[in-house]
Design a protein around this motif. Structure first.
Motif, mmCIF file in Angstrom:
data_model
loop_
_atom_site.group_PDB
_atom_site.id
_atom_site.type_symbol
_atom_site.label_atom_id
_atom_site.label_comp_id
_atom_site.label_asym_id
_atom_site.label_seq_id
_atom_site.Cartn_x
_atom_site.Cartn_y
_atom_site.Cartn_z
ATOM 1 N N ILE A 40 0.834 -1.206 0.000
ATOM 2 C CA ILE A 40 0.000 0.000 0.000
ATOM 3 C C ILE A 40 0.870 1.257 0.000
ATOM 4 N N LYS A 41 2.035 1.183 0.628
ATOM 5 C CA LYS A 41 2.906 2.353 0.740
ATOM 6 C C LYS A 41 3.857 2.509 -0.439
ATOM 7 N N ARG A 42 4.126 1.423 -1.149
ATOM 8 C CA ARG A 42 5.072 1.485 -2.268
ATOM 9 C C ARG A 42 4.622 2.474 -3.328
ATOM 10 N N HIS A 43 5.581 3.117 -3.933
ATOM 11 C CA HIS A 43 5.378 4.066 -5.029
ATOM 12 C C HIS A 43 4.681 5.344 -4.592
ATOM 13 N N LYS A 44 4.579 5.574 -3.284
ATOM 14 C CA LYS A 44 4.067 6.845 -2.779
ATOM 15 C C LYS A 44 5.263 7.707 -2.401
ATOM 16 N N HIS A 45 4.999 8.923 -1.971
ATOM 17 C CA HIS A 45 6.070 9.849 -1.609
ATOM 18 C C HIS A 45 5.808 10.464 -0.237
ATOM 19 N N LEU A 46 6.882 10.735 0.494
ATOM 20 C CA LEU A 46 6.839 11.472 1.756
ATOM 21 C C LEU A 46 7.624 12.756 1.537
ATOM 22 N N CYS A 47 6.935 13.863 1.387
ATOM 23 C CA CYS A 47 7.611 15.153 1.141
ATOM 24 C C CYS A 47 8.612 15.050 0.004
ATOM 25 N N GLY A 48 8.230 14.403 -1.063
ATOM 26 C CA GLY A 48 9.107 14.271 -2.214
ATOM 27 C C GLY A 48 10.065 13.095 -2.156
ATOM 28 N N VAL A 49 10.029 12.338 -1.063
ATOM 29 C CA VAL A 49 10.909 11.178 -0.921
ATOM 30 C C VAL A 49 10.143 9.941 -1.384
ATOM 31 N N PRO A 50 10.622 9.252 -2.426
ATOM 32 C CA PRO A 50 9.913 8.064 -2.902
ATOM 33 C C PRO A 50 10.045 6.897 -1.929
ATOM 34 N N ILE A 51 8.970 6.111 -1.837
ATOM 35 C CA ILE A 51 8.998 4.879 -1.046
ATOM 36 C C ILE A 51 9.150 3.731 -2.027
ATOM 37 N N VAL A 52 10.214 2.962 -1.875
ATOM 38 C CA VAL A 52 10.437 1.810 -2.741
ATOM 39 C C VAL A 52 10.128 0.545 -1.959
ATOM 40 N N GLY A 53 9.777 -0.516 -2.695
ATOM 41 C CA GLY A 53 9.328 -1.733 -2.042
ATOM 42 C C GLY A 53 10.430 -2.666 -1.611
ATOM 43 N N ILE A 54 11.395 -2.894 -2.458
ATOM 44 C CA ILE A 54 12.440 -3.873 -2.167
ATOM 45 C C ILE A 54 13.784 -3.201 -2.386
ATOM 46 N N ALA A 55 14.726 -3.487 -1.523
ATOM 47 C CA ALA A 55 16.024 -2.827 -1.571
ATOM 48 C C ALA A 55 17.016 -3.502 -2.511
ATOM 49 N N LEU A 56 16.559 -4.427 -3.346
ATOM 50 C CA LEU A 56 17.491 -5.159 -4.194
ATOM 51 C C LEU A 56 18.288 -4.258 -5.129
#
Length: 70
Positions: free
Chosen positions: A34-50
Motif C-alpha cells: 500500500i505504501k510502495r510508489h508513494k512519496h513522503l515530502c518528495g521522498v519516494p517509497i520503494v518496495g524492495i532494496a534489491l
C-alpha cells in the motif's frame, strides 16, 4: 548525507521529512504494498532494496516494528 530509512511508518516518515528538510538525500524502503510508489515530502517509497547498493549511502536507519522477533 545519503540516508536509507527502512520503514515508512510514523517514525520513518517523520525521520524522512526531517532529514530531507535538513538537506540530506533520503530513500525510504517499505515492504507494505500500500505504501510502495508513494512519496513522503518528495521522498519516494520503494518496495524492495534489491536495486539499492547500501555502500552508496552514508547511513542506514531501521525503523521497523520489533513485534514478531524472538
Amino acid at each position: 548525507m545519503k540516508i536509507i530509512i527502512q520503514g515508512a511508518g510514523e517514525v520513518g516518515s517523520h525521520l524522512a521529512k526531517m532529514l530531507r528538510t535538513e538537506g540530506n538525500q533520503v530513500c525510504v524502503i517499505d515492504d507494505n504494498p500500500i505504501k510502495r510508489h508513494k512519496h513522503l515530502c518528495g521522498v519516494p517509497i520503494v518496495g524492495i532494496a534489491l536495486g539499492i547498493l547500501v555502500g552508496d549511502f552514508d547511513s542506514l536507519i531501521c525503523s521497523v516494528r520489533l513485534s514478531g522477533l524472538p
